[in-house]
Design a protein around this motif. Structure first.
Motif, PDB file in Angstrom:
ATOM      1  N   VAL A   1     -22.837   0.161   5.715  1.00  9.14           N
ATOM      2  CA  VAL A   1     -23.185   1.284   6.599  1.00  9.14           C
ATOM      3  C   VAL A   1     -22.362   1.284   7.885  1.00  9.14           C
ATOM      4  O   VAL A   1     -22.672   2.013   8.829  1.00  9.14           O
TER       5      VAL A   1
ATOM      6  N   ARG B   1     -27.884   2.969  12.131  1.00  9.81           N
ATOM      7  CA  ARG B   1     -27.197   2.416  10.962  1.00  9.81           C
ATOM      8  C   ARG B   1     -28.011   1.293  10.334  1.00  9.81           C
ATOM      9  O   ARG B   1     -28.046   1.151   9.099  1.00  9.81           O
TER      10      ARG B   1
ATOM     11  N   ILE C   1     -30.703   2.900   8.327  1.00  8.04           N
ATOM     12  CA  ILE C   1     -30.156   3.410   7.070  1.00  8.04           C
ATOM     13  C   ILE C   1     -29.927   2.260   6.091  1.00  8.04           C
ATOM     14  O   ILE C   1     -30.203   2.384   4.897  1.00  8.04           O
ATOM     15  N   ALA C   2     -29.451   1.119   6.604  1.00  8.26           N
ATOM     16  CA  ALA C   2     -29.260  -0.056   5.748  1.00  8.26           C
ATOM     17  C   ALA C   2     -30.591  -0.513   5.146  1.00  8.26           C
ATOM     18  O   ALA C   2     -30.670  -0.843   3.958  1.00  8.26           O
TER      19      ALA C   2
ATOM     20  N   LEU D   1     -22.223   7.563   1.355  1.00  7.65           N
ATOM     21  CA  LEU D   1     -23.145   6.708   0.609  1.00  7.65           C
ATOM     22  C   LEU D   1     -23.846   7.483  -0.504  1.00  7.65           C
ATOM     23  O   LEU D   1     -24.071   6.958  -1.596  1.00  7.65           O
TER      24      LEU D   1
END
Length: 335
Positions: A142, A165, A168-169, A203
């Motif tokens: 990410v 981030r 999101i990870a 992604l």
């Protein structure tokens, strides 16, 4: 259920029972998301977007009553599973990126503990070394620089962009089929917002992940989404592909959202905000919920709820302007 369909929501109703009465936060929402596609849920604050997502995750308070004809996630009805199964489903099949990472991440735990928890929960018996290795790799995917060092940091030691981030990870750590993104770039500046959106697009394409994007920002919708559901007072009042909604706007509320945007070609043009406020969900109008704010309101709008009218196979609207009688009488003076 069609082959390749990731999510199908049919007549979702989420009501809250309060001392003041029943609050119909979501009242008959239906939509579906194909595998690898992104659907936008668009609307003002308080329209029911976030409650819809929390309903899918089964993360509702005890005062909430959730009903639906069906909510199929990869063919499985999530309304029929117990709390233990729902907890295992979150992360492995469906996950969420929350609006404000500073309040979503636990401030007293390092990033390594919060990211590693996902791997430990969904992979019982995994070694500490494997958790560390996967955590570093996930942060690298990410776009977090120096991932080994960042794992040792607390949330407050990271910038807003890096915190998002990390969120999101965490949401992608178990490779879920569906990711719900609730205003994922609201707290970020424009430059970082563009970077995060570009990363999310990459992604999604790499892992073929389906996405439900909750936003009020039509610029984000145009950038990342395939289809759009416009939600108002707990109902989807217009739905279509990106082209349907942007090029063939039908509902007066959707028109109002576009008119509220700055005109880049005419910097002197004044904004045209939608008059009035979202109605109280515990005391909705008898007819169309948007009627008190609508410039095109008719008498029928005050007493009868509009039926769904299809423009084509992908585009529908719930508005009295488009029933057969009004179209024949020439009452529709818009596109």
């Amino acid at each position: 259920m069609e082959t390749g369909r990731c999510l199908e929501v049919n007549n979702l109703r989420t009501w809250f029972h309060t001392p003041e009465g029943v609050v119909k936060a979501v009242d008959g929402v239906s939509f579906h998301i194909e595998e690898g596609e992104t659907l936008a849920l668009v609307g003002e604050s308080g329209c029911g977007k976030t409650i819809t997502s929390l309903s899918l995750l089964r993360l509702l308070p005890e005062t909430a009553e959730l009903k639906a004809d069906r909510i199929l996630l990869n063919g499985r009805d999530v309304t029929q599973i117990d709390k233990t199964e729902a907890r295992l489903l979150r992360g492995s099949q469906i996950s969420m990126i929350f609006q404000e990472p500073m309040t979503s991440l636990n401030p007293v735990y390092r990033i390594e503990k919060q990211l590693g928890e996902v791997f430990r929960l969904h992979h019982p018996g995994i070694s500490r070394e494997e958790v560390a290795s996967r955590s570093v790799e996930m942060l690298r995917k990410v776009g977090v620089p120096n991932p080994k060092e960042r794992l040792k940091a607390y949330p407050h030691q990271l910038s807003g962009g890096l915190r998002q981030r990390v969120m999101i990870a965490i949401s992608l750590a178990s490779n879920p089929r569906l990711v719900i993104a609730d205003e994922p770039t609201t707290a970020l500046d424009v430059t970082i917002q563009a970077q995060v959106l570009e990363m999310m697009k990459g992604l999604r394409e790499k892992y073929n992940t389906s996405m439900l994007m909750i936003t009020h920002d039509l610029g984000i919708v145009a950038e990342i989404c395939d289809e759009v559901s416009v939600i108002y007072a707990g109902r989807v009042i217009e739905h279509g592909t990106l082209e349907d909604i942007f090029e063939n706007t039908r509902h007066p509320y959707t028109e109002g959202l576009f008119n509220s945007l700055p005109n880049l070609e005419d910097r002197q043009a004044q904004l045209k905000p939608i008059k009035g406020l979202m109605p109280d969900p515990s005391n909705l109008p008898k007819g169309c919920a948007f009627c008190p704010r609508c410039d095109y309101a008719m008498e029928i709008c005050k007493t009868e709820k509009p039926q769904r009218v299809y423009r084509n196979e992908t585009h529908y609207v719930e508005c009295h302007l488009y029933n057969k009688d009004n179209i024949q009488e020439g009452k529709v003076g818009r596109r």
